[in-house]
Design a protein around this motif. Structure first.
Motif, PDB file in Angstrom:
ATOM      1  N   TYR A   5       0.822  -1.207   0.000  1.00 26.58           N
ATOM      2  CA  TYR A   5       0.000   0.000   0.000  1.00 26.58           C
ATOM      3  C   TYR A   5       0.858   1.259   0.000  1.00 26.58           C
ATOM      4  N   ASN A   6       1.999   1.224   0.683  1.00 27.62           N
ATOM      5  CA  ASN A   6       2.900   2.376   0.629  1.00 27.62           C
ATOM      6  C   ASN A   6       3.367   2.619  -0.797  1.00 27.62           C
ATOM      7  N   ASN A   7       3.707   1.549  -1.494  1.00 31.90           N
ATOM      8  CA  ASN A   7       4.243   1.698  -2.840  1.00 31.90           C
ATOM      9  C   ASN A   7       3.190   2.178  -3.830  1.00 31.90           C
ATOM     10  N   SER A   8       1.921   1.917  -3.553  1.00 28.35           N
ATOM     11  CA  SER A   8       0.872   2.333  -4.479  1.00 28.35           C
ATOM     12  C   SER A   8       0.111   3.563  -3.985  1.00 28.35           C
ATOM     13  N   TYR A   9       0.503   4.091  -2.823  1.00 35.95           N
ATOM     14  CA  TYR A   9      -0.104   5.286  -2.231  1.00 35.95           C
ATOM     15  C   TYR A   9      -1.591   5.119  -1.943  1.00 35.95           C
ATOM     16  N   LEU A  10      -1.998   3.888  -1.700  1.00 37.56           N
ATOM     17  CA  LEU A  10      -3.375   3.645  -1.307  1.00 37.56           C
ATOM     18  C   LEU A  10      -3.496   3.769   0.210  1.00 37.56           C
ATOM     19  N   SER A  11      -4.710   3.935   0.674  1.00 37.81           N
ATOM     20  CA  SER A  11      -4.962   3.980   2.110  1.00 37.81           C
ATOM     21  C   SER A  11      -5.456   2.630   2.589  1.00 37.81           C
ATOM     22  N   LEU A  12      -4.755   2.063   3.538  1.00 33.10           N
ATOM     23  CA  LEU A  12      -5.168   0.788   4.119  1.00 33.10           C
ATOM     24  C   LEU A  12      -6.532   0.908   4.786  1.00 33.10           C
ATOM     25  N   TYR A  13      -6.787   2.056   5.427  1.00 33.19           N
ATOM     26  CA  TYR A  13      -8.024   2.261   6.170  1.00 33.19           C
ATOM     27  C   TYR A  13      -9.228   2.388   5.243  1.00 33.19           C
ATOM     28  N   GLU A  14      -9.022   2.988   4.083  1.00 37.62           N
ATOM     29  CA  GLU A  14     -10.135   3.277   3.179  1.00 37.62           C
ATOM     30  C   GLU A  14     -10.427   2.163   2.182  1.00 37.62           C
ATOM     31  N   ASP A  15      -9.514   1.227   2.007  1.00 34.15           N
ATOM     32  CA  ASP A  15      -9.700   0.164   1.034  1.00 34.15           C
ATOM     33  C   ASP A  15     -10.424  -1.013   1.693  1.00 34.15           C
ATOM     34  N   PRO A  16     -11.662  -1.301   1.312  1.00 37.29           N
ATOM     35  CA  PRO A  16     -12.431  -2.369   1.977  1.00 37.29           C
ATOM     36  C   PRO A  16     -11.835  -3.756   1.791  1.00 37.29           C
ATOM     37  N   VAL A  17     -10.979  -3.944   0.775  1.00 34.54           N
ATOM     38  CA  VAL A  17     -10.379  -5.267   0.566  1.00 34.54           C
ATOM     39  C   VAL A  17      -9.002  -5.376   1.200  1.00 34.54           C
ATOM     40  N   SER A  18      -8.541  -4.308   1.833  1.00 32.65           N
ATOM     41  CA  SER A  18      -7.246  -4.365   2.519  1.00 32.65           C
ATOM     42  C   SER A  18      -7.314  -5.367   3.668  1.00 32.65           C
ATOM     43  N   PRO A  19      -6.318  -6.246   3.795  1.00 34.06           N
ATOM     44  CA  PRO A  19      -6.341  -7.213   4.901  1.00 34.06           C
ATOM     45  C   PRO A  19      -6.217  -6.558   6.275  1.00 34.06           C
ATOM     46  N   LEU A  20      -5.746  -5.321   6.306  1.00 33.07           N
ATOM     47  CA  LEU A  20      -5.597  -4.607   7.571  1.00 33.07           C
ATOM     48  C   LEU A  20      -6.788  -3.723   7.906  1.00 33.07           C
TER      49      LEU A  20
ATOM     50  N   PRO B 245     -10.031  -4.176   8.671  1.00 34.79           N
ATOM     51  CA  PRO B 245     -10.826  -4.446   9.880  1.00 34.79           C
ATOM     52  C   PRO B 245     -10.083  -4.092  11.168  1.00 34.79           C
ATOM     53  N   SER B 246      -8.788  -4.422  11.233  1.00 39.13           N
ATOM     54  CA  SER B 246      -8.013  -4.116  12.436  1.00 39.13           C
ATOM     55  C   SER B 246      -7.834  -2.615  12.608  1.00 39.13           C
ATOM     56  N   LEU B 247      -7.592  -1.903  11.513  1.00 42.24           N
ATOM     57  CA  LEU B 247      -7.434  -0.451  11.595  1.00 42.24           C
ATOM     58  C   LEU B 247      -8.747   0.215  12.002  1.00 42.24           C
ATOM     59  N   SER B 248      -9.864  -0.260  11.463  1.00 43.47           N
ATOM     60  CA  SER B 248     -11.161   0.298  11.820  1.00 43.47           C
ATOM     61  C   SER B 248     -11.437   0.099  13.306  1.00 43.47           C
ATOM     62  N   SER B 249     -11.118  -1.086  13.821  1.00 46.15           N
ATOM     63  CA  SER B 249     -11.282  -1.358  15.247  1.00 46.15           C
ATOM     64  C   SER B 249     -10.380  -0.459  16.081  1.00 46.15           C
ATOM     65  N   LEU B 250      -9.138  -0.254  15.618  1.00 43.67           N
ATOM     66  CA  LEU B 250      -8.193   0.621  16.321  1.00 43.67           C
ATOM     67  C   LEU B 250      -8.720   2.043  16.396  1.00 43.67           C
ATOM     68  N   VAL B 251      -9.231   2.552  15.284  1.00 39.83           N
ATOM     69  CA  VAL B 251      -9.753   3.929  15.250  1.00 39.83           C
ATOM     70  C   VAL B 251     -10.927   4.083  16.214  1.00 39.83           C
ATOM     71  N   ASP B 252     -11.828   3.119  16.225  1.00 39.29           N
ATOM     72  CA  ASP B 252     -12.975   3.184  17.142  1.00 39.29           C
ATOM     73  C   ASP B 252     -12.518   3.191  18.601  1.00 39.29           C
ATOM     74  N   ARG B 253     -11.530   2.372  18.926  1.00 34.30           N
ATOM     75  CA  ARG B 253     -11.021   2.328  20.300  1.00 34.30           C
ATOM     76  C   ARG B 253     -10.347   3.641  20.682  1.00 34.30           C
ATOM     77  N   LEU B 254      -9.607   4.216  19.742  1.00 34.25           N
ATOM     78  CA  LEU B 254      -8.921   5.470  20.036  1.00 34.25           C
ATOM     79  C   LEU B 254      -9.904   6.610  20.210  1.00 34.25           C
ATOM     80  N   PHE B 255     -10.951   6.651  19.405  1.00 36.86           N
ATOM     81  CA  PHE B 255     -11.982   7.681  19.577  1.00 36.86           C
ATOM     82  C   PHE B 255     -12.557   7.621  20.983  1.00 36.86           C
ATOM     83  N   LYS B 256     -12.845   6.422  21.453  1.00 37.51           N
ATOM     84  CA  LYS B 256     -13.413   6.268  22.800  1.00 37.51           C
ATOM     85  C   LYS B 256     -12.432   6.730  23.868  1.00 37.51           C
ATOM     86  N   LEU B 257     -11.151   6.415  23.678  1.00 35.60           N
ATOM     87  CA  LEU B 257     -10.138   6.833  24.653  1.00 35.60           C
ATOM     88  C   LEU B 257      -9.944   8.349  24.648  1.00 35.60           C
ATOM     89  N   LEU B 258      -9.954   8.945  23.455  1.00 28.60           N
ATOM     90  CA  LEU B 258      -9.703  10.385  23.352  1.00 28.60           C
ATOM     91  C   LEU B 258     -10.901  11.219  23.782  1.00 28.60           C
TER      92      LEU B 258
END
Length: 253
Positions: free
Chosen positions: A221-236, A238-251
């Motif tokens: 994804y770095n080499n293609s300048y895509l966003s891991l968070y925004e690409d629904p087929v990215s293997p990461l 689901p984990s990034l989406s969960s991370l963002v939700d947890r961080l929002f709650k903490l912040l």
């Protein structure tokens, strides 16, 4: 603005004691994710290898080194007029990037300037997101102290764990609290982790917020300048989406 996800005047830093574990990539992805709900200033303080302008494919006209050139001895809060010429808007996103030049040797900003900079940016943005490294352990320790939340990024290898142990001991020696710090662990082995989350927590005395699998996919994804968070087929994704939700709650607390 999504009223269910709102934070204001908050500082969050991502730090790692070992290079190449994905800190800059994660900072970029979090900036993209949070900017959908709040205004973000991404500060690139990974001065041994600043990468944010490359990841976003933008070229800032000015970098933070010149921000204080004519402010000798003046530690008063910086105005928007002071800051704006050094902030590069990321096209199509609610993100401003404060970039830096790669340096070797002495860190270019003393601690009092870093305090002045972060507190000033905090007045104008909902979230100040900092990408940093160990170019200066004193600066990294100070950024932990200045942050509302700090994320210690590691992979599940012995080298990375030991380097982060040393940094955690430095915080203890400096009497800097790390109660607000969490670990993000990147799993680099496909079959199994070298260390489990429980083992990492026991070794670092810091809770693991999330483990990200498929770490080898980051480079695609770095080499293609895509966003891991925004690409629904990215293997990461689901984990990034969960991370963002947890961080929002903490912040939001």
């Amino acid at each position: 603005m999504n009223s269910e996800k709102y934070i204001s005047h908050t500082v969050m830093s991502l730090i790692s004691a070992k290079g190449g574990v994905g800190t800059s990539t994660l900072t970029k992805e979090l900036a993209i994710a949070f900017s959908k709900d709040v205004s973000v200033c991404l500060v690139d303080m990974a001065l041994s290898c600043p990468a944010q302008e490359t990841l976003f494919r933008i070229l800032p006209t000015r970098t933070m080194e010149y921000l204080f050139k004519h402010k000798t001895g003046d530690l008063s809060p910086l105005s928007w007029q002071d800051l704006e010429p050094y902030l590069t808007p990321v096209p199509g996103r609610n993100i401003h990037l404060l970039s830096a030049k790669q340096v070797k040797g002495a860190y270019p900003l003393p601690l009092n300037r870093i305090i002045q900079l972060i507190s000033s940016l905090k007045a104008y943005f909902d979230l100040v997101l900092i990408d940093t490294d160990m170019a200066s352990t004193d600066v990294s320790a100070k950024l932990v102290e200045l942050s509302d939340r700090a994320l210690l990024v590691t992979d599940d290898t012995e080298c990375s764990i030991k380097n982060n142990q040393r940094f955690r001991r430095l915080l203890t020696q400096k009497q800097i609290s790390y109660d607000h710090m969490h670990v993000i662990a990147n799993q680099i082995r496909k079959e199994s982790q070298m260390y489990s989350d429980q083992e990492i927590e026991a070794l670092l005395h810091i809770p693991v917020l999330v483990t990200l699998p498929y770490y080898d996919q980051v480079w695609k994804y770095n080499n293609s300048y895509l966003s891991l968070y925004e690409d629904p087929v990215s293997p990461l994704q689901p984990s990034l989406s969960s991370l963002v939700d947890r961080l929002f709650k903490l912040l939001e607390k």
